[in-house]
Design a protein around this motif. Sequence first.
Motif, PDB file in Angstrom:
ATOM      1  N   TRP A   1       0.813  -1.220   0.000  1.00 25.58           N
ATOM      2  CA  TRP A   1       0.000   0.000   0.000  1.00 25.58           C
ATOM      3  C   TRP A   1       0.848   1.272   0.000  1.00 25.58           C
ATOM      4  CZ3 TRP A   1       0.389   3.435   4.061  1.00 25.58           C
ATOM      5  CH2 TRP A   1       0.870   2.951   5.285  1.00 25.58           C
TER       6      TRP A   1
ATOM      7  N   SER B   1      -3.466  12.069   2.633  1.00 22.10           N
ATOM      8  CA  SER B   1      -2.713  11.019   1.948  1.00 22.10           C
ATOM      9  C   SER B   1      -1.216  11.195   2.157  1.00 22.10           C
ATOM     10  CB  SER B   1      -3.023  11.036   0.447  1.00 22.10           C
ATOM     11  OG  SER B   1      -4.369  10.670   0.200  1.00 22.10           O
ATOM     12  N   TRP B   2      -0.753  12.432   2.047  1.00 29.03           N
ATOM     13  CA  TRP B   2       0.670  12.713   2.235  1.00 29.03           C
ATOM     14  C   TRP B   2       1.080  12.391   3.672  1.00 29.03           C
ATOM     15  CZ3 TRP B   2       2.845  17.697  -0.490  1.00 29.03           C
ATOM     16  CH2 TRP B   2       4.239  17.586  -0.622  1.00 29.03           C
TER      17      TRP B   2
ATOM     18  N   SER C   1       8.269   6.736  -5.341  1.00 31.90           N
ATOM     19  CA  SER C   1       7.646   5.457  -5.708  1.00 31.90           C
ATOM     20  C   SER C   1       8.638   4.556  -6.437  1.00 31.90           C
ATOM     21  CB  SER C   1       6.396   5.694  -6.564  1.00 31.90           C
ATOM     22  OG  SER C   1       6.696   6.452  -7.724  1.00 31.90           O
TER      23      SER C   1
ATOM     24  N   GLN D   1       2.787   6.864  -5.270  1.00 28.04           N
ATOM     25  CA  GLN D   1       2.473   7.251  -6.648  1.00 28.04           C
ATOM     26  C   GLN D   1       1.381   8.305  -6.676  1.00 28.04           C
ATOM     27  OE1 GLN D   1       1.608   3.262  -8.005  1.00 28.04           O
ATOM     28  NE2 GLN D   1       3.617   3.017  -8.972  1.00 28.04           N
ATOM     29  N   LYS D   2       0.390   8.157  -5.815  1.00 30.35           N
ATOM     30  CA  LYS D   2      -0.704   9.136  -5.754  1.00 30.35           C
ATOM     31  C   LYS D   2      -0.190  10.500  -5.298  1.00 30.35           C
ATOM     32  CE  LYS D   2      -5.018  10.146  -3.316  1.00 30.35           C
ATOM     33  NZ  LYS D   2      -6.021   9.646  -2.325  1.00 30.35           N
ATOM     34  N   VAL D   3       0.613  10.515  -4.246  1.00 27.00           N
ATOM     35  CA  VAL D   3       1.126  11.785  -3.715  1.00 27.00           C
ATOM     36  C   VAL D   3       2.017  12.474  -4.747  1.00 27.00           C
ATOM     37  CG1 VAL D   3       2.638  12.806  -1.969  1.00 27.00           C
ATOM     38  CG2 VAL D   3       0.925  11.108  -1.296  1.00 27.00           C
ATOM     39  N   GLU D   4       2.852  11.708  -5.425  1.00 30.29           N
ATOM     40  CA  GLU D   4       3.711  12.296  -6.457  1.00 30.29           C
ATOM     41  C   GLU D   4       2.881  12.864  -7.603  1.00 30.29           C
ATOM     42  OE1 GLU D   4       7.546  10.315  -7.527  1.00 30.29           O
ATOM     43  OE2 GLU D   4       6.740   8.711  -6.259  1.00 30.29           O
ATOM     44  N   ARG D   5       1.821  12.168  -7.971  1.00 28.19           N
ATOM     45  CA  ARG D   5       0.982  12.609  -9.082  1.00 28.19           C
ATOM     46  C   ARG D   5       0.198  13.870  -8.721  1.00 28.19           C
ATOM     47  NH1 ARG D   5      -1.536   8.340  -9.395  1.00 28.19           N
ATOM     48  NH2 ARG D   5      -3.471   8.872  -8.321  1.00 28.19           N
ATOM     49  N   VAL D   6      -0.389  13.892  -7.536  1.00 23.91           N
ATOM     50  CA  VAL D   6      -1.252  15.002  -7.135  1.00 23.91           C
ATOM     51  C   VAL D   6      -0.441  16.232  -6.729  1.00 23.91           C
ATOM     52  CG1 VAL D   6      -2.975  15.735  -5.434  1.00 23.91           C
ATOM     53  CG2 VAL D   6      -3.117  13.449  -6.441  1.00 23.91           C
TER      54      VAL D   6
ATOM     55  N   PRO E   1       1.569   2.382  -4.053  1.00 22.36           N
ATOM     56  CA  PRO E   1       0.511   3.145  -4.735  1.00 22.36           C
ATOM     57  C   PRO E   1       0.198   4.475  -4.059  1.00 22.36           C
ATOM     58  CG  PRO E   1      -0.384   1.152  -3.708  1.00 22.36           C
ATOM     59  CD  PRO E   1       1.101   1.046  -3.659  1.00 22.36           C
ATOM     60  N   LEU E   2       0.347   4.541  -2.740  1.00 21.19           N
ATOM     61  CA  LEU E   2       0.107   5.819  -2.061  1.00 21.19           C
ATOM     62  C   LEU E   2       1.178   6.827  -2.439  1.00 21.19           C
ATOM     63  CD1 LEU E   2      -1.708   7.334  -0.121  1.00 21.19           C
ATOM     64  CD2 LEU E   2      -0.366   6.430   1.786  1.00 21.19           C
TER      65      LEU E   2
END
Length: 222
Positions: free
Chosen positions: A93, A186-187, A116, A99-104, A96-97
């Motif tokens: 987990w 999330s961060w 990631s 990856q989400k933080v880097e993307r957002v 993917p978390l």
Amino acid sequence: MMPISLDMTVRTIAADLPGAAELFRRAGINFCCDGHVRLAEAALAAGLLPDSLLGDLQELANAAGRDAPEDTAALIDHILFRYHDTHRAELEWLIPLAQKVERVHGGHDMAPAGLSDTLIALRDELTGHMAREEQVLFPMMRRGGTEMIAHPIQQMRHEHDGAARLLKSVEHVTHSLSLPEGACGSWTALYTGLRKFVDDLVTHMYLENSVLFPRFDAAGRA
């Protein structure tokens, strides 16, 4: 017990001693980019008395491994269930978390760019490493060891060094796990999880390098 001295670098101490990384984070000591600095110099730069910081670290060293089982088979079981299984579950987990933080938050100055990818590399490294321990080294140890055990132990120590370098990268890209003001949930959850994961992995490697592996002498017998 791991001996600590003021001449050791903060990078070495953070990589080898459970709890040292968090102590350095709280003290504002950068053990990643400035990790080559001697402990005495790092303490003075942070406004701390070197002997006081040394004492805190020595307390950590005295406590390290204290709660680990004394019996070799029980210690192996402890490593398997407390660390191997936990690392696998948490990376599932954390990646993917990340990856989400880097993307957002990619445009933020404090964004953990490349985190990631580093975690994926660490997952791949640990997957092979833990499998080799589970399938080769630990069964040899459970049987009492043989003269052939020195090579796999040496290989595991070498792989621990590789994992430690990846942990240094995690600290670097996350700015020592420092959250920006107003960080989202999330961060925050990512860095909270990473702090536990990093400290767990350091403890895992310490238990093997300093407690389990030394139980087998040059002749390969526990």
